[in-house]
Design an enzyme around this catalytic site. Sequence first.
Site, short mmCIF file in Angstrom:
data_model
loop_
_atom_site.label_atom_id
_atom_site.label_comp_id
_atom_site.label_asym_id
_atom_site.label_seq_id
_atom_site.Cartn_x
_atom_site.Cartn_y
_atom_site.Cartn_z
N GLU A 1 0.76 -1.38 0.00
CA GLU A 1 0.03 0.06 -0.08
C GLU A 1 0.94 1.09 -0.17
O GLU A 1 0.50 2.17 -0.49
CB GLU A 1 -1.02 0.00 1.43
N GLU B 1 -4.50 -9.13 2.86
CA GLU B 1 -5.31 -8.71 4.26
C GLU B 1 -6.54 -9.42 4.12
O GLU B 1 -7.11 -10.04 5.33
CB GLU B 1 -5.91 -7.28 4.30
#
Length: 172
Positions: A22, A42
């Site tokens: 990210e 995730e």
Amino acid sequence: LESLPMPVIAAIDGAAIGGGLELALATDIRVASKSARIGLVETKLAIIPGAGGTQRLPRIVGIARAKELIYTAAILNGEEAEEIDLVNYCVDQNEQGDAAYLKALEIAQKILPNGPIGVRMAKTAITKGMEVDLSSGLCIEEACYAQVIPTKDRIEGLAAFKEKRTPNYKGE
């Protein structure tokens, strides 16, 4: 990182998993070694990428590819990431383990001689323009262009071109 006025380059020589990816997605240019491990994992933890991954990844690799990568929690190597344009370059890793970093420096060295105001305004025009429709994007581009016209660097660039010499930009 995304809002910094200068170009930001990520060098992925190891793992960019979850938050690491990210962070890299918020940069302008990404370079990975072939042995890098890259992914948003995730969903394996019953959560989602919550630091921009669900928004930036689709803009970079396309919606369907981003959905697949996030839903499956896939981990890619550098070559696979390059194939889907997740990274700009994939390089062979070296003994020091810093091949992507060295390639990132090479790219930075190509950016540095250019007019800093022009580079900054190009980044602004691209980043802001991609957030809106084409017509609005063209207006943003026009506004950014208007900001480079009165600069000393523009005059220096034109003079250097005419005189067939390297420009000496000062960011003015």
